[in-house]
Design an enzyme around this catalytic site. Structure first.
Site: not given
Ligand code: IMP
Ligand code: MG
Length: 167
Positions: A98, A101
């Site tokens: 989705d 981040d």
């Molecule tokens: P990362 O591992 O930090 O890159 O983030 C990936 C996961 O964090 C995504 O698959 C989301 O489930 C969750 N995530 C990151 N930012 C958001 C946000 O703004 N809203 C909801 N879920 C988020």
């Molecule tokens: Mg999530």
């Protein structure tokens, strides 16, 4: 539910229009190749359903349940069970998530993969140096919900993507 949003970033029509072009790009790139799409659950569920119905390729679809977020913060700890993955030998793999981040999720899962596709990408300094190959929309570093994205498992079924009100 909609009343809990501070602002809407992307309306249904705008998401649908972006999926049309993203899907066209993916269809052209993977034409004639053995493609397996791995959707990272739960966040990419709604994105995956709408995107892949626009990709007329004989692809295989599987899902991987990955966790890293607790409330509004990334724990930095990504957990998934590699045994739940299908046999990916000789397959071109496209990971669907989705949102990009901190980058923890994609760096942990990506060694298995050739490319990745995210609906949203936060413009920020990431904890891990990772990039997605296909991106729906770039957004500011704000916590967003809707269209599959959750806050403590709520708001996934909103049709729009928006920023949650602070309180
Ligand atoms: P990362 O591992 O930090 O890159 O983030 C990936 C996961 O964090 C995504 O698959 C989301 O489930 C969750 N995530 C990151 N930012 C958001 C946000 O703004 N809203 C909801 N879920 C988020
Ligand atoms: Mg999530």
């Amino acid at each position: 539910m909609y009343g809990d949003l501070d602002k809407v970033l992307f309306e249904e029509e705008e998401i649908a229009a972006r999926l049309d072009s993203l899907a066209a790009e993916i269809t052209a790139d993977y034409h004639g190749l053995d493609l397996t799409v791995i959707a990272i659950l739960n966040g990419s569920l709604i994105f995956m359903a709408d995107l892949l119905r626009r990709v007329p390729l004989p692809l295989q679809l599987d899902c991987l349940r990955v966790r890293s977020y607790s409330g509004m913060v990334s724990t930095g700890q990504v957990t998934f069970d590699p045994q739940t993955l299908p046999d990916l030998r000789d397959r071109h793999v496209l990971l669907l998530d989705d949102i990009l981040d901190s980058g923890h999720t994609l760096t942990q899962v990506k060694p298995l993969s050739v490319r990745s596709c995210v609906l949203l990408r936060k413009l920020k300094q990431r904890a891990r140096p990772v990039e997605a190959d296909y991106v729906g929309f770039d957004i500011q570093d704000e916590f967003v919900v809707g269209y599959g994205l959750d806050y403590n498992e709520k708001y996934r079924n909103l049709s729009v993507i928006g920023v949650l009100r602070q309180e």
